[in-house]
Design a protein around this motif. Structure first.
Motif, PDB file in Angstrom:
ATOM      1  N   SER A  31     -38.047  -1.844 -29.172  1.00 54.29           N
ATOM      2  CA  SER A  31     -38.462  -2.615 -30.340  1.00 54.29           C
ATOM      3  C   SER A  31     -37.213  -2.893 -31.175  1.00 54.29           C
ATOM      4  N   ASN A  32     -37.263  -3.955 -31.920  1.00 55.09           N
ATOM      5  CA  ASN A  32     -36.124  -4.323 -32.745  1.00 55.09           C
ATOM      6  C   ASN A  32     -35.982  -3.352 -33.913  1.00 55.09           C
ATOM      7  N   PRO A  33     -34.750  -2.952 -34.242  1.00 53.22           N
ATOM      8  CA  PRO A  33     -34.565  -2.088 -35.411  1.00 53.22           C
ATOM      9  C   PRO A  33     -34.835  -2.888 -36.679  1.00 53.22           C
ATOM     10  N   ALA A  35     -34.310  -4.807 -40.107  1.00 56.52           N
ATOM     11  CA  ALA A  35     -33.229  -5.665 -40.590  1.00 56.52           C
ATOM     12  C   ALA A  35     -32.510  -4.966 -41.737  1.00 56.52           C
ATOM     13  N   PRO A  36     -31.206  -5.212 -41.894  1.00 56.49           N
ATOM     14  CA  PRO A  36     -30.466  -4.600 -43.005  1.00 56.49           C
ATOM     15  C   PRO A  36     -31.117  -4.838 -44.365  1.00 56.49           C
ATOM     16  N   VAL A  37     -31.676  -6.016 -44.582  1.00 53.62           N
ATOM     17  CA  VAL A  37     -32.286  -6.317 -45.879  1.00 53.62           C
ATOM     18  C   VAL A  37     -33.489  -5.399 -46.147  1.00 53.62           C
ATOM     19  N   GLU A  38     -34.105  -4.866 -45.099  1.00 52.28           N
ATOM     20  CA  GLU A  38     -35.228  -3.954 -45.261  1.00 52.28           C
ATOM     21  C   GLU A  38     -34.770  -2.530 -45.593  1.00 52.28           C
ATOM     22  N   LEU A  39     -33.541  -2.189 -45.262  1.00 48.11           N
ATOM     23  CA  LEU A  39     -33.045  -0.823 -45.411  1.00 48.11           C
ATOM     24  C   LEU A  39     -32.060  -0.623 -46.556  1.00 48.11           C
TER      25      LEU A  39
END
Length: 125
Positions: A31-33, A35-39
């Motif tokens: 699965s895709n990790p 996104a940086p904007v989410e973390l």
């Protein structure tokens, strides 16, 4: 980046990468990790410096602004005029500026512990 994603995430792209470009690719992630904007908001209160070149051809300035907004007020944000993408845009003065920021952000020189620093031996000693 769209081309990189295509190369890594499609069957045709992976075949092209291995056969034509000679690139070895690991199996795709299950699965895709996130996104940086989410973390990025989880990094605070750790000091965070976001640096972006206004001539970056990989990521538009709007992506950077979205990331900076998601990071919140704890992040320091620099848009560097004339800079391209990452190491292709790095200059000596910018590296020194980033180093000063890191030193100031952690309250000491990040590369050394003051009481552990010893001078390098001269050749022939």
């Amino acid at each position: 980046m769209r081309r990189v994603h295509w190369l890594l995430e499609t069957t045709v792209g992976r075949r092209l990468g291995s056969r034509v470009l000679g690139v070895r690719l690991a199996p795709p992630w299950p699965s895709n990790p996130p996104a940086p904007v989410e973390l990025v908001s989880r990094i605070a209160p750790t000091p965070l410096l976001l640096v972006h070149g206004d001539r970056d051809t990989y990521f538009p300035l709007e992506h950077f602004r979205t990331l900076a907004q998601a990071a919140g007020p704890a992040a320091e944000v620099w848009v560097v005029p004339g800079m391209g993408h990452a190491e292709n845009g790095m200059t000596g003065p910018l590296a020194e500026r980033i180093g000063r920021w890191a030193r100031d952000a952690v309250g000491r020189d990040p590369l050394c512990e003051h009481d552990r620093v010893t001078p390098a031996a001269s050749p022939g000693r």
